[in-house]
Scaffold this motif. Structure first.
Motif, PDB file in Angstrom:
ATOM      1  N   HIS A 138     -74.179 -49.577  36.895  1.00  0.00           N
ATOM      2  CA  HIS A 138     -73.516 -51.149  36.796  1.00  0.00           C
ATOM      3  C   HIS A 138     -72.054 -51.046  35.966  1.00  0.00           C
ATOM      4  N   ALA A 139     -71.054 -51.434  36.592  1.00  0.00           N
ATOM      5  CA  ALA A 139     -69.745 -51.348  35.982  1.00  0.00           C
ATOM      6  C   ALA A 139     -69.038 -50.263  35.392  1.00  0.00           C
ATOM      7  N   ALA A 140     -69.642 -49.036  36.122  1.00  0.00           N
ATOM      8  CA  ALA A 140     -69.381 -47.736  35.957  1.00  0.00           C
ATOM      9  C   ALA A 140     -67.649 -47.432  36.254  1.00  0.00           C
ATOM     10  N   ALA A 143     -63.478 -45.208  32.124  1.00  0.00           N
ATOM     11  CA  ALA A 143     -63.666 -45.256  30.810  1.00  0.00           C
ATOM     12  C   ALA A 143     -65.295 -45.058  30.522  1.00  0.00           C
ATOM     13  N   ALA A 144     -66.219 -45.544  31.194  1.00  0.00           N
ATOM     14  CA  ALA A 144     -67.576 -45.640  30.919  1.00  0.00           C
ATOM     15  C   ALA A 144     -68.299 -45.198  32.086  1.00  0.00           C
ATOM     16  N   PRO A 145     -68.262 -43.869  32.619  1.00  0.00           N
ATOM     17  CA  PRO A 145     -68.866 -43.265  33.788  1.00  0.00           C
ATOM     18  C   PRO A 145     -70.184 -43.278  33.632  1.00  0.00           C
ATOM     19  N   ILE A 233     -67.781 -40.730  37.834  1.00  0.00           N
ATOM     20  CA  ILE A 233     -69.118 -39.830  37.482  1.00  0.00           C
ATOM     21  C   ILE A 233     -68.752 -38.865  36.313  1.00  0.00           C
ATOM     22  N   LEU A 234     -69.678 -38.554  35.516  1.00  0.00           N
ATOM     23  CA  LEU A 234     -69.445 -37.564  34.219  1.00  0.00           C
ATOM     24  C   LEU A 234     -70.532 -36.524  34.489  1.00  0.00           C
TER      25      LEU A 234
END
Length: 475
Positions: A138-140, A143-145, A233-234
């Motif tokens: 959700h919301a990836a 900055a926030a992967p 994606i991290l």
């Protein structure tokens, strides 16, 4: 002689035909299967392995084994746990039928694994859609992967099994490589892929890391083969993933990465060139400043020729724990570690804390070992590959149940052992009224209400509306 008193009441024990149900809390898992559509997906995927006159669907056999592992079983014969409760789990195949099904799947393991994984990917998209804002993607964004952790573990073999071999820790067994999605601080995690390998497989084999990463990406909703996932994606691993080939592959896929990185032997001399003000206080697990720990960027001090463009090296130094032995790369009595990343957003302490949370992968592996991965019970390598797929299915069933039904409760982060002790073993009785079968959960049980509310929530997802009244047994 003085009569000794007892701590516990004296009970007369017998056996009888009673309406009591064992493992009644397993209804949470069967309702998760229904909400996700996993039963129909597996049945369709495994149709090629169903014989014309067969009574038991291979998809049902696979699901029953996954439920068995989730409830605490660790071998094929433990499916008897479900067979004893047909009113809750439906008809369950006999032990010979289960063995023949696993043998048939293992006879064409690549095709069977592909079929199971395709069903899992389809269902995962459904589950994450139902989870909404609680889904890990959700919301990836960059900055926030969405974080995929990759880590290996050792599985000890106590007998001769195919491809069991001496391990680097002087044991004997297998060396599987696993990948997990991190659900973040408020959740747990779910497996994406398990690559079973021989016990003597290398720790930093780039080909294996690329294979497991490809398999993990294929499980993500919306992923299309041949497309590059991008920075949302991290990939996060320890130093075993720090190979040129793997990092070049991550760079080519435009993936974000955070990977443990080995420092050169002259690290102490390099750190001496850094001004003291360059070091920034590190954070602890609660995002608070941690005393005695600092982070700094070493990119400009290291020779990174040959590594992917845009790679950064970030170091952490801290006072070692009492009695810890220093290494050659440590300096001035400080333990120094580093990781490589291509992330450009975020402060150094935030990036370092994000990397350190890679330790959650070890929690996920521990949960997998509590759910059937402690030992591989079969002899053939292909059969144990199927077993690993069952372990992954069992682990994600539990994770999906928590994500969908236990949100905003402490049980959202409970590990398998605690779930079994508190939820899956809740006592209950079965009753009939008209054409309905009612599962009456024990009111006095400390967590009976948690199970009831979770089932109601799952039923609401299935029906699209809140359902009131007693909890009916599935089927």
């Amino acid at each position: 002689m003085k009569k000794r008193s007892r701590f516990y009441p004296v009970l007369q024990v017998d056996t009888g035909n009673v309406p009591a149900v064992g493992q009644a809390g397993g209804v949470l898992l069967t309702e998760t299967v229904a909400a996700a559509g996993l039963d129909s997906a597996l049945s369709a995927a495994l149709t090629p392995w169903r014989k014309p006159l067969a009574i038991h669907d291979p998809g049902k056999v696979v699901l029953d084994l996954a439920l068995t592992l989730a409830l605490g079983g660790d071998c094929l014969a433990d499916i008897a746990l479900l067979r004893a409760e047909p009113r809750v789990y439906g008809p369950v195949a006999s032990d010979p039928t289960v063995s023949r099904t696993i043998g048939a799947l293992a006879a064409d393991a690549p095709a069977a694994l592909k079929a199971i994984n395709t069903a899992r990917a389809t269902v995962r998209a459904t589950v994450w859609g139902l989870a909404g804002q609680h889904a890990p993607d959700h919301a990836a964004d960059a900055a926030a992967p969405l974080v995929i952790d990759i880590d290996a573990t050792l599985v000890t073999s106590h007998s001769e099994k195919e491809q069991a071999a001496p391990t680097f820790k002087r044991g004997f067994g297998h060396h599987p490589l696993c990948s997990f999605v991190d659900h973040g601080a408020e959740g747990s995690g779910e497996p994406l892929a398990v690559l079973l390998r021989a016990g003597n497989a290398g720790s930093n084999t780039a080909a294996d890391h690329i294979t497991i990463a490809r398999s993990a990406l294929a499980q993500l909703p919306g992923h299309r083969p041949g497309t590059r996932p991008g920075r949302k994606i991290l990939i996060r691993t320890d130093g075993a993933g720090a190979s040129h080939a793997f990092l070049d592959w991550c760079h080519g896929q435009r993936l974000s990465y955070s990977i443990g990185f080995g420092l050169p032997a002259n690290t102490a001399d390099l750190l001496a060139d850094l001004p003291a003000e360059v070091w920034t206080p590190a954070y602890d697990a609660n995002d608070e400043v941690r005393e005695g720990a600092w982070v700094a960027e070493l990119t400009g001090l290291l020779d990174l020729d040959g590594w992917p463009p845009g790679m950064r090296a970030i170091a952490r130094k801290e006072r070692p724990h009492p009695g810890a032995q220093l290494r050659i790369t440590d300096a001035d009595g400080m333990r120094v570690t580093a990781f490589a990343t291509n992330s450009t957003r975020g402060q150094l302490p935030d990036l370092e804390l994000r990397h350190r949370r890679r330790a959650r992968a070890e929690d996920r592996i521990r949960c997998a070992k509590d759910t059937g991965l402690t030992n591989l019970p079969l002899h053939d390598f292909a059969q144990n590959q199927i077993w690993c797929a069952l372990v992954a299915l069992a682990c994600e069933l539990v994770a999906w149940m928590q994500m969908l039904a236990l949100t905003d409760t402490a049980a959202r982060r409970w590990e398998p052992k605690r779930l079994r002790t508190r939820l899956f073993t809740v006592p209950a009785t079965l009753a009939r009224t008209g054409r309905r079968r009612l599962l009456h959960l024990a009111e006095h049980h400390p967590w009976g209400a948690v199970v009831h509310d979770a089932v109601v929530r799952l039923r609401a997802l299935i029906a699209g509306a809140l359902i009131a009244g007693p909890v009916a047994a599935p089927g």
